[in-house]
Design an enzyme around this catalytic site. Structure first.
Site, mmCIF file in Angstrom:
data_model
loop_
_atom_site.group_PDB
_atom_site.id
_atom_site.type_symbol
_atom_site.label_atom_id
_atom_site.label_comp_id
_atom_site.label_asym_id
_atom_site.label_seq_id
_atom_site.Cartn_x
_atom_site.Cartn_y
_atom_site.Cartn_z
ATOM 1 N N ARG A 237 36.543 -9.748 26.885
ATOM 2 C CA ARG A 237 36.951 -8.544 26.166
ATOM 3 C C ARG A 237 36.718 -7.284 27.005
ATOM 4 O O ARG A 237 35.794 -7.242 27.813
ATOM 5 C CB ARG A 237 36.228 -8.444 24.830
ATOM 6 C CG ARG A 237 34.771 -8.213 24.811
ATOM 7 C CD ARG A 237 33.856 -9.392 24.554
ATOM 8 N NE ARG A 237 34.287 -10.501 23.751
ATOM 9 C CZ ARG A 237 33.910 -10.724 22.487
ATOM 10 N NH1 ARG A 237 33.129 -9.879 21.883
ATOM 11 N NH2 ARG A 237 34.308 -11.790 21.864
ATOM 12 N N ASP A 242 28.521 -4.103 19.026
ATOM 13 C CA ASP A 242 27.949 -4.733 17.835
ATOM 14 C C ASP A 242 26.854 -3.854 17.250
ATOM 15 O O ASP A 242 26.078 -3.232 17.995
ATOM 16 C CB ASP A 242 27.373 -6.108 18.181
ATOM 17 C CG ASP A 242 28.475 -7.130 18.449
ATOM 18 O OD1 ASP A 242 29.606 -6.925 17.982
ATOM 19 O OD2 ASP A 242 28.193 -8.131 19.140
#
Ligand SMILES: Nc1ncnc2c1ncn2[C@@H]1O[C@H](COP(=O)(O)OP(=O)(O)OP(=O)(O)O)[C@@H](O)[C@H]1O
Ligand SMILES: Nc1nc2c(c(=O)[nH]1)N=C(CO)CN2
Length: 345
Positions: A237, A242
């Site tokens: 990615r 997060d």
């Protein structure tokens, strides 16, 4: 009439009537148009004499990435209401090009024009908002009365170091987020079984007035801006952000017993896999050496959790920091050494 026009502002949000829209989110685009006399600003070249379009953009993005509405009408209304703190009149268009319409279409949008004094706050139906799910707002913008959170960043496609730095710069620009600590950049072996390049990982601590869902929305908006796609679980990615831990105002961020716990379709808190990932724990430990996490039901220090993590051997701290993505322009021209002087050689 003169006007300031900002078009094609993109952000990721969770507005919509359908459950899958609330869960998965999608991209929204916003156009803003502010009428007004720009001649004083144009002649005097002073930002104070005009409307700062950057501030309008931050307001619009905060609404898009914030608590979800059912209707884009409500999204537009709320953007207009917030922008009217900075201008006397505004026209707001909200586009939803991936709206769930089972036919080929180019775009769907709504446009509202509002003036100061004539707008009102958008109301949500009682009991349906995520605010009712026990998700408290973080308090003041930043500082004493604010919530605190740990964010973990990762990237292994494109220009990972630039992506991490750009993400931190975007967090720093957000009006309701203050980045209080940022780790070095770590080179880490990929975890999860997918063959892919090494990752660059890092962690930041933030003070915020946003709810956990709003903070997640901001993080996902920054991922979208970095052209993040979700193809392979745990796959490569361009950017991943997060939300690892969130502590409400007054709660101690380092103490796992005081953190906020959520189990929502699009947000688990604490992050369910963080305590077993050295690629999260090592950068976090650098900026929060006294933090503890729960491993197998017991609270342990981050160093111990790292030692127990299966990926502990693949972590290397680099000399890179998360410093500015784009170097600040010099405030005055750099002094040039005199020709023939020692410095000029
Ligand atoms: N604490 C959290 N932080 C970030 N995303 C979360 C969290 N809890 C749940 N999610 C949800 O997880 C979904 C998948 O996120 P993402 O694609 O970043 O996962 P991943 O990075 O591949 O895997 P992992 O969650 O194991 O790190 C998102 O749609 C997001 O809403
Ligand atoms: N080293 C490393 N491995 C990963 C990472 C990551 O950020 N770093 N992120 C993943 C999904 O979030 C899966 N695997």
């Amino acid at each position: 009439m003169d006007r300031i026009r900002l078009t094609g502002l993109r952000a990721f949000g969770h507005h919509g009537v359908f459950d899958h829209e609330r869960t998965d989110g999608q991209e929204f685009l916003v156009d803003l148009e502010v009428p007004g006399d720009l001649s004083t600003a144009g002649r005097g070249d002073a930002l104070a004499d005009t409307v700062d379009y950057g501030v309008l953009a931050e307001e619009a993005v905060a609404v898009i990435t914030g608590e979800p509405f059912d209707l884009i009408e409500s999204v537009a209304e709320e953007i207009a209401r917030r922008c009217l703190a900075h201008c006397a009149q505004i026209t707001v268009t909200v586009h939803k090009p991936q709206a769930p319409i089972p036919h080929a279409f180019a775009d769907v949008s709504v446009t509202v024009t509002r003036s100061r004094g004539a707008s009102s706050a958008v109301s949500r139906p009682a009991g349906t908002g995520e605010a009712q799910a026990g998700i408290a707002r973080g308090g003041d913008a930043a500082g004493e009365g604010s919530a605190r959170a740990v964010l973990a960043l990762g990237a292994n496609l494109g220009e990972p170091l630039t992506a991490l730095r750009t993400a931190v710069a975007a967090l720093e620009r957000h009006p309701h987020i203050t980045v209080t600590a940022a780790s070095h950049v770590y080179r880490t072996a990929p975890v999860g079984g997918v063959e892919q390049p090494d990752f660059l990982n890092a962690a930041v601590l933030v003070d915020t007035a946003l709810t956990p869902l709003e903070l997640l929305g901001v993080a996902q908006g920054i991922e979208v801006a970095a052209h993040r796609t979700r193809d392979v679980r745990w796959g490569p990615r361009t950017l991943d952000i997060d939300l690892i831990r969130y502590a409400a105002p007054g709660a101690e961020l380092d103490d796992p017993a005081q953190q906020m716990r959520l189990a929502l379709p699009r947000l688990d808190l604490p992050h369910p896999r963080a305590a077993e990932r050295a690629f999260v724990l090592a950068p976090w430990e650098e900026i929060a050496p006294h933090a503890r996490v729960e491993v197998a039901g017991a609270a342990v220090g981050l160093a111990e959790a790292i030692a127990r993590a299966a990926d502990a051997g693949g972590i290397e701290r680099t000399a890179d920091t998360l410093g500015p993505a784009v170097p600040e322009p010099p405030t005055s021209p750099a002094p040039q050494p005199a020709p023939g002087s020692e410095e000029a050689r």
